[in-house]
Design an enzyme around this catalytic site. Structure first.
Site, PDB file in Angstrom:
ATOM      1  N   THR A   1       0.812  -1.229   0.000  1.00  0.00           N
ATOM      2  CA  THR A   1       0.000   0.000   0.000  1.00  0.00           C
ATOM      3  C   THR A   1       0.843   1.276   0.000  1.00  0.00           C
ATOM      4  O   THR A   1       0.305   2.366   0.167  1.00  0.00           O
ATOM      5  CB  THR A   1      -0.894   0.001   1.253  1.00  0.00           C
ATOM      6  OG1 THR A   1      -0.056  -0.241   2.401  1.00  0.00           O
ATOM      7  CG2 THR A   1      -1.960  -1.082   1.181  1.00  0.00           C
ATOM      8  N   GLU A   2       2.158   1.147  -0.189  1.00  0.00           N
ATOM      9  CA  GLU A   2       3.068   2.285  -0.021  1.00  0.00           C
ATOM     10  C   GLU A   2       2.688   3.523  -0.828  1.00  0.00           C
ATOM     11  O   GLU A   2       2.751   4.647  -0.321  1.00  0.00           O
ATOM     12  CB  GLU A   2       4.511   1.866  -0.367  1.00  0.00           C
ATOM     13  CG  GLU A   2       5.189   1.014   0.690  1.00  0.00           C
ATOM     14  CD  GLU A   2       4.928  -0.476   0.552  1.00  0.00           C
ATOM     15  OE1 GLU A   2       5.626  -1.274   1.192  1.00  0.00           O
ATOM     16  OE2 GLU A   2       4.003  -0.857  -0.205  1.00  0.00           O
ATOM     17  N   VAL A   3       2.301   3.335  -2.101  1.00  0.00           N
ATOM     18  CA  VAL A   3       2.018   4.512  -2.941  1.00  0.00           C
ATOM     19  C   VAL A   3       0.848   5.329  -2.392  1.00  0.00           C
ATOM     20  O   VAL A   3       0.737   6.524  -2.677  1.00  0.00           O
ATOM     21  CB  VAL A   3       1.742   4.138  -4.429  1.00  0.00           C
ATOM     22  CG1 VAL A   3       2.993   3.570  -5.077  1.00  0.00           C
ATOM     23  CG2 VAL A   3       0.566   3.185  -4.562  1.00  0.00           C
TER      24      VAL A   3
ATOM     25  N   ILE B   1       0.384   6.266   0.618  1.00  0.00           N
ATOM     26  CA  ILE B   1       0.803   7.270   1.610  1.00  0.00           C
ATOM     27  C   ILE B   1       2.006   8.073   1.102  1.00  0.00           C
ATOM     28  O   ILE B   1       2.749   8.669   1.870  1.00  0.00           O
ATOM     29  CB  ILE B   1       1.094   6.646   3.000  1.00  0.00           C
ATOM     30  CG1 ILE B   1       2.262   5.644   2.947  1.00  0.00           C
ATOM     31  CG2 ILE B   1      -0.143   6.003   3.599  1.00  0.00           C
ATOM     32  CD1 ILE B   1       2.867   5.324   4.303  1.00  0.00           C
TER      33      ILE B   1
ATOM     34  N   PHE C   1       4.663   6.919  -0.271  1.00  0.00           N
ATOM     35  CA  PHE C   1       5.918   6.212  -0.083  1.00  0.00           C
ATOM     36  C   PHE C   1       6.142   5.315  -1.307  1.00  0.00           C
ATOM     37  O   PHE C   1       5.366   5.350  -2.247  1.00  0.00           O
ATOM     38  CB  PHE C   1       5.836   5.408   1.221  1.00  0.00           C
ATOM     39  CG  PHE C   1       7.155   4.935   1.757  1.00  0.00           C
ATOM     40  CD1 PHE C   1       8.256   5.781   1.791  1.00  0.00           C
ATOM     41  CD2 PHE C   1       7.296   3.638   2.218  1.00  0.00           C
ATOM     42  CE1 PHE C   1       9.475   5.347   2.275  1.00  0.00           C
ATOM     43  CE2 PHE C   1       8.522   3.200   2.712  1.00  0.00           C
ATOM     44  CZ  PHE C   1       9.602   4.047   2.741  1.00  0.00           C
TER      45      PHE C   1
END
Length: 265
Positions: free
Chosen positions: A141-143, A145, A147
């Site tokens: 799920t990084e993108v 937030i 990241f």
């Protein structure tokens, strides 16, 4: 024989029984979220398992509801105060852990009994085998937030191919275990009531039915294939083949096979 080193760790637990080392992410109240200290403890546990002749297989699991929900919120807050060099050192520590697991001499099995998200899904990605309950959601799920799934992208492309990696990493979507299995992200889906026994059975079979050196060298072979041009990969494989023929375990195994004897490794 049980070696319990639980007391030496704060964020994980570690025990060895019947040649299986179990490394448990043990922050159930934080959904086993990762921070710098936990990464350091995981490095120590995997190093300990590597050096222990009584260990043949390693199982990685999480206590409580989640397998691992990714980075700890406090940890993320801290990262914002860090200099570039501090963040680089921190990222390199996680890189070392991932390489340590990916290249470990012993087979590492992920037992995923809850959600594995972002860095948590990264840990599952680098294990040799992975078994998840149907309810588990997995994803990066990084993108979402702002990241990036930096380190895991390197391993995920190798594991699932570029197309699936782009889909998962760019959308940041969570997928159910059954879909993760069709993507090749995990090995198999196992009902929650059975997963403990199932993973124990797989680990025990590896201990009893395969030679330790064969498992180690086979992992090396699979790990190096994409790094070398075809001819070089084949030359390396041929050399490993020749070297293994001289290994004591190989001599013992072939002798037993020729004599139709049952061999317990």
């Amino acid at each position: 024989m049980l070696h319990d080193h639980t007391n030496t760790f704060s964020f994980i637990s570690y025990e060895v029984q019947q040649r299986i080392a179990t490394v448990t992410l043990n922050r159930p109240e934080k959904r086993n979220a990762l921070n710098g200290a936990m990464v350091a403890e995981l490095q120590q546990a995997f190093r300990q398992a590597g050096e222990d002749d009584a260990v043949k297989v390693i199982v990685l699991k999480g206590a409580g509801e989640a397998f691992c929900a990714g980075a700890d919120l406090e940890y993320l807050r801290q990262l914002q105060q860090n200099t570039f060099d501090e963040n680089l050192a921190d990222s390199q520590a996680l890189m070392q852990l991932m390489l340590q697991i990916y290249r470990h001499d012993k087979v590492v099995i992920a037992q995923v009994e809850g959600h594995a998200i972002a860095g948590g899904c990264g840990l599952v990605t680098i294990c040799d085998l992975s078994y998840a309950v149907p309810e588990a959601l997995l994803g990066y799920t990084e993108v979402k937030i702002g990241f990036i799934p930096a380190l895991v992208s390197v391993f995920l492309v190798r594991k699932t191919g570029e197309g699936r990696a782009r889909e998962l990493l760019l959308t940041g979507k969570l997928i159910k275990a059954a879909q993760a299995a069709t993507y090749g992200l995990i090995t198999e889906v196992v009902p929650k009531a059975n997963i403990d026994g199932y993973v124990h059975g797989i680990a025990t079979a590896l201990c009893d039915e395969a030679a330790a050196n064969s498992l180690k060298v086979t992992k090396q072979l699979v790990g190096m294939v994409l790094d070398k041009p075809l001819q070089e990969a084949l030359e390396t494989a041929a050399r490993l083949n020749a070297a293994t023929r001289e290994h004591a375990e190989c001599r013992k195994g072939i002798q037993a096979f020729l004599n139709k004897e049952k061999l317990a490794w």
